[in-house]
Scaffold this motif. Structure first.
Motif, PDB file in Angstrom:
ATOM      1  N   ASN A  38       0.818  -1.475  -0.313  1.00 62.31           N
ATOM      2  CA  ASN A  38       0.001  -0.168  -0.435  1.00 62.31           C
ATOM      3  C   ASN A  38       0.616   1.545   0.122  1.00 62.31           C
ATOM      4  OD1 ASN A  38      -1.944   2.213   0.513  1.00 62.31           O
ATOM      5  ND2 ASN A  38      -3.262   0.422   1.810  1.00 62.31           N
ATOM      6  N   ILE A  39       1.445   2.025  -1.614  1.00 65.72           N
ATOM      7  CA  ILE A  39       1.948   3.062  -0.866  1.00 65.72           C
ATOM      8  C   ILE A  39       1.294   4.307  -0.330  1.00 65.72           C
ATOM      9  CG2 ILE A  39       3.016   4.640  -3.109  1.00 65.72           C
ATOM     10  CD1 ILE A  39       3.923   1.923  -3.499  1.00 65.72           C
ATOM     11  N   GLY A  40      -0.302   4.404  -0.427  1.00 69.50           N
ATOM     12  CA  GLY A  40      -0.539   5.225   0.209  1.00 69.50           C
ATOM     13  C   GLY A  40      -0.559   5.512   1.957  1.00 69.50           C
ATOM     14  N   SER A  41      -0.005   4.659   2.259  1.00 69.48           N
ATOM     15  CA  SER A  41       0.414   3.962   3.779  1.00 69.48           C
ATOM     16  C   SER A  41       2.039   3.923   4.285  1.00 69.48           C
ATOM     17  CB  SER A  41       0.235   2.519   4.381  1.00 69.48           C
ATOM     18  OG  SER A  41      -1.741   2.459   4.111  1.00 69.48           O
ATOM     19  N   LEU A  42       2.725   2.940   3.469  1.00 73.08           N
ATOM     20  CA  LEU A  42       4.226   3.606   3.113  1.00 73.08           C
ATOM     21  C   LEU A  42       4.989   5.211   3.356  1.00 73.08           C
ATOM     22  CD1 LEU A  42       7.077   2.666   3.013  1.00 73.08           C
ATOM     23  CD2 LEU A  42       6.790   2.223   0.379  1.00 73.08           C
ATOM     24  N   LEU A  43       3.611   5.831   3.052  1.00 73.20           N
ATOM     25  CA  LEU A  43       4.309   7.238   2.911  1.00 73.20           C
ATOM     26  C   LEU A  43       3.938   7.949   3.869  1.00 73.20           C
ATOM     27  CD1 LEU A  43       3.347   8.506  -1.376  1.00 73.20           C
ATOM     28  CD2 LEU A  43       5.842   7.930  -0.483  1.00 73.20           C
ATOM     29  N   GLN A  44       2.088   7.341   4.539  1.00 70.78           N
ATOM     30  CA  GLN A  44       2.662   8.395   6.011  1.00 70.78           C
ATOM     31  C   GLN A  44       3.767   7.786   6.804  1.00 70.78           C
ATOM     32  OE1 GLN A  44      -1.874   7.210   5.994  1.00 70.78           O
ATOM     33  NE2 GLN A  44      -1.991   8.825   4.294  1.00 70.78           N
ATOM     34  N   LYS A  45       3.540   6.549   6.949  1.00 74.09           N
ATOM     35  CA  LYS A  45       3.998   6.024   8.182  1.00 74.09           C
ATOM     36  C   LYS A  45       5.381   6.670   8.605  1.00 74.09           C
ATOM     37  CE  LYS A  45       1.800   2.281   8.327  1.00 74.09           C
ATOM     38  NZ  LYS A  45       1.211   2.139   9.289  1.00 74.09           N
ATOM     39  N   PRO A  46       6.057   7.237   8.017  1.00 71.25           N
ATOM     40  CA  PRO A  46       7.349   7.856   8.618  1.00 71.25           C
ATOM     41  C   PRO A  46       6.518   9.860  10.006  1.00 71.25           C
ATOM     42  CG  PRO A  46       7.930   8.434   6.518  1.00 71.25           C
ATOM     43  CD  PRO A  46       6.315   7.647   6.705  1.00 71.25           C
ATOM     44  N   SER A  47       5.098   9.998   9.100  1.00 66.96           N
ATOM     45  CA  SER A  47       4.841  11.284   9.353  1.00 66.96           C
ATOM     46  C   SER A  47       3.810  10.399  11.034  1.00 66.96           C
ATOM     47  CB  SER A  47       4.195  11.901   8.841  1.00 66.96           C
ATOM     48  OG  SER A  47       2.742  11.542   8.200  1.00 66.96           O
ATOM     49  N   VAL A  48       3.533   9.457  10.599  1.00 69.50           N
ATOM     50  CA  VAL A  48       3.274   8.577  12.292  1.00 69.50           C
ATOM     51  C   VAL A  48       3.759   9.033  13.265  1.00 69.50           C
ATOM     52  CG1 VAL A  48       1.838   6.581  12.879  1.00 69.50           C
ATOM     53  CG2 VAL A  48       1.648   7.597  10.827  1.00 69.50           C
ATOM     54  N   ILE A  49       5.442   8.232  12.884  1.00 71.63           N
ATOM     55  CA  ILE A  49       6.286   7.876  13.956  1.00 71.63           C
ATOM     56  C   ILE A  49       6.661   9.524  14.347  1.00 71.63           C
ATOM     57  CG2 ILE A  49       8.429   7.044  13.845  1.00 71.63           C
ATOM     58  CD1 ILE A  49       8.040   4.725  12.093  1.00 71.63           C
ATOM     59  N   LYS A  50       7.201  10.181  13.134  1.00 73.56           N
ATOM     60  CA  LYS A  50       7.741  11.109  13.685  1.00 73.56           C
ATOM     61  C   LYS A  50       6.272  11.811  14.863  1.00 73.56           C
ATOM     62  CE  LYS A  50       9.189  16.236  12.564  1.00 73.56           C
ATOM     63  NZ  LYS A  50       9.081  16.369  10.856  1.00 73.56           N
ATOM     64  N   GLN A  51       5.191  12.073  14.532  1.00 73.36           N
ATOM     65  CA  GLN A  51       4.251  12.141  15.530  1.00 73.36           C
ATOM     66  C   GLN A  51       4.039  11.957  16.685  1.00 73.36           C
ATOM     67  OE1 GLN A  51      -0.216  12.049  14.361  1.00 73.36           O
ATOM     68  NE2 GLN A  51      -0.778  12.919  15.866  1.00 73.36           N
ATOM     69  N   ALA A  52       4.702  10.256  17.172  1.00 72.49           N
ATOM     70  CA  ALA A  52       4.637   9.650  18.101  1.00 72.49           C
ATOM     71  C   ALA A  52       5.710  10.147  18.939  1.00 72.49           C
ATOM     72  CB  ALA A  52       4.010   8.248  17.903  1.00 72.49           C
ATOM     73  N   ARG A  53       6.799  10.498  18.369  1.00 70.26           N
ATOM     74  CA  ARG A  53       7.804  10.454  18.733  1.00 70.26           C
ATOM     75  C   ARG A  53       7.709  11.856  20.182  1.00 70.26           C
ATOM     76  NH1 ARG A  53      12.873   8.977  14.597  1.00 70.26           N
ATOM     77  NH2 ARG A  53      12.307   6.595  14.982  1.00 70.26           N
ATOM     78  N   THR A  54       7.126  13.041  19.474  1.00 76.87           N
ATOM     79  CA  THR A  54       6.918  15.060  19.032  1.00 76.87           C
ATOM     80  C   THR A  54       6.094  14.397  20.392  1.00 76.87           C
ATOM     81  OG1 THR A  54       7.361  15.059  16.966  1.00 76.87           O
ATOM     82  CG2 THR A  54       5.746  16.412  18.422  1.00 76.87           C
ATOM     83  N   GLU A  55       4.829  13.756  20.392  1.00 78.99           N
ATOM     84  CA  GLU A  55       4.499  13.258  21.636  1.00 78.99           C
ATOM     85  C   GLU A  55       4.340  13.038  23.046  1.00 78.99           C
ATOM     86  OE1 GLU A  55       0.910  10.986  20.168  1.00 78.99           O
ATOM     87  OE2 GLU A  55      -0.381  12.247  19.182  1.00 78.99           O
ATOM     88  N   LEU A  56       5.668  12.315  22.767  1.00 78.69           N
ATOM     89  CA  LEU A  56       6.339  11.671  23.976  1.00 78.69           C
ATOM     90  C   LEU A  56       6.972  12.426  24.280  1.00 78.69           C
ATOM     91  CD1 LEU A  56       7.190   9.160  25.377  1.00 78.69           C
ATOM     92  CD2 LEU A  56       8.815   8.932  23.712  1.00 78.69           C
ATOM     93  N   ALA A  57       8.443  13.442  23.144  1.00 78.82           N
ATOM     94  CA  ALA A  57       8.782  14.852  23.687  1.00 78.82           C
ATOM     95  C   ALA A  57       8.137  15.479  24.682  1.00 78.82           C
ATOM     96  CB  ALA A  57       9.643  14.847  22.787  1.00 78.82           C
ATOM     97  N   ALA A  58       6.904  15.475  24.243  1.00 85.18           N
ATOM     98  CA  ALA A  58       6.089  16.561  25.148  1.00 85.18           C
ATOM     99  C   ALA A  58       5.642  15.945  26.178  1.00 85.18           C
ATOM    100  CB  ALA A  58       4.411  17.078  24.181  1.00 85.18           C
ATOM    101  N   LEU A  59       5.217  14.754  26.412  1.00 86.11           N
ATOM    102  CA  LEU A  59       4.760  14.247  27.826  1.00 86.11           C
ATOM    103  C   LEU A  59       5.765  14.291  28.551  1.00 86.11           C
ATOM    104  CD1 LEU A  59       2.945  11.001  26.369  1.00 86.11           C
ATOM    105  CD2 LEU A  59       1.872  13.240  28.077  1.00 86.11           C
ATOM    106  N   THR A  60       7.318  14.051  28.418  1.00 85.32           N
ATOM    107  CA  THR A  60       8.959  13.936  29.027  1.00 85.32           C
ATOM    108  C   THR A  60       9.113  15.370  29.870  1.00 85.32           C
ATOM    109  OG1 THR A  60       9.657  11.919  27.423  1.00 85.32           O
ATOM    110  CG2 THR A  60      10.966  13.394  28.723  1.00 85.32           C
ATOM    111  N   PHE A  61       8.781  16.229  28.607  1.00 82.40           N
ATOM    112  CA  PHE A  61       8.829  17.678  29.460  1.00 82.40           C
ATOM    113  C   PHE A  61       8.226  18.053  30.534  1.00 82.40           C
ATOM    114  CE2 PHE A  61      10.704  18.650  24.815  1.00 82.40           C
ATOM    115  CZ  PHE A  61      12.026  17.991  25.151  1.00 82.40           C
ATOM    116  N   GLU A  62       6.602  17.744  29.713  1.00 78.85           N
ATOM    117  CA  GLU A  62       5.287  18.506  30.648  1.00 78.85           C
ATOM    118  C   GLU A  62       6.152  17.401  32.229  1.00 78.85           C
ATOM    119  OE1 GLU A  62       0.788  17.164  31.100  1.00 78.85           O
ATOM    120  OE2 GLU A  62       2.021  16.876  29.626  1.00 78.85           O
ATOM    121  N   LYS A  63       6.397  16.082  32.493  1.00 76.28           N
ATOM    122  CA  LYS A  63       6.656  15.257  33.359  1.00 76.28           C
ATOM    123  C   LYS A  63       8.020  16.322  34.535  1.00 76.28           C
ATOM    124  CE  LYS A  63       8.590  11.166  35.273  1.00 76.28           C
ATOM    125  NZ  LYS A  63       9.675  11.871  36.754  1.00 76.28           N
TER     126      LYS A  63
END
Length: 223
Positions: free
Chosen positions: A102-127
């Protein structure tokens, strides 16, 4: 004049004890013990545990996002039985395998991973921000607790001085050297000191309870 002298004596004793206590205030504060209290609060306080659980969930989210790369690949197979009626029996016979991406899903995966990392960083800074606030609040409540302990000692010392002064006034009253009014004034002063001491004891208990609220356990258990 004698009544005024007694009151001045009691006031002077209180001021003297208070000044000594103020000079020793910094000696009553143990920063090593304060560090222990902060560590205990970070270990036990429920909101800290909540942040830790959210960070753990964020880490799991990143792993899940990485593993989701396999979701873009699909596999299929087709079984074509042999047929004697076919013009060419060797054509498209047996198992047929296929892989699909699925080419569409393949192109979306990097942004999904980046978003997950960003959310984790935000939680870490909040803590981290909350840890700083918690440490500051523990420090404030510890200083308040020590302050009230010192004030209690001051009031206790003043009460002892008042009790000693009343004994002297009573002795002179019984000998006829002081009148009844002077004796009653001394008793009233003693009663006031007793009430002040009770208030100081209450303040100590309240300050201790307020500090223990952040620690999650009794202050006496932390050595």
């Amino acid at each position: 004049m004698r009544q005024i002298s007694i009151l001045i004596l009691l006031f002077s004793l209180t001021i003297t004890v208070s000044s000594k206590a103020q000079e020793s205030l910094r000696d009553e504060i143990s920063y090593e013990y304060l560090d222990k209290l902060i560590a205990v609060a970070k270990k036990n306080y429920p909101k800290v545990k909540m942040y830790e659980a959210r960070i753990e969930g964020g880490q799991i989210g990143i792993k899940r996002a990485r593993l989701s790369y396999f979701d873009i690949i699909s596999f299929s197979y087709l079984l074509s039985p042999s047929s004697t009626f076919a013009a060419n029996p060797n054509l498209l016979n047996g198992y047929q395998f296929g892989f699909f991406i699925n080419i569409g899903s393949l192109l979306q995966k990097p942004s999904v991973i980046k978003q997950a990392r960003t959310e984790l960083a935000a939680l870490t800074f909040e803590k981290e921000a909350y840890d700083l606030n918690l440490a500051s609040e523990v420090q404030k409540r510890y200083f308040t607790y020590v302050q009230h302990l010192i004030l209690l000692r001051i009031k206790t010392s003043s009460l002892l001085d008042s009790e000693s002064a009343v004994k002297q006034v009573r002795y002179k009253f019984e000998k006829g050297e002081l009148g009844l009014e002077n004796y009653n004034n001394a008793l009233n002063a003693l009663s006031g000191q007793q009430q002040v001491k009770i208030t100081a004891e209450t303040d100590v208990l309240i300050a201790k309870s307020s500090l223990e609220e952040l620690l999650g356990e009794k202050l006496d258990n932390i050595k």
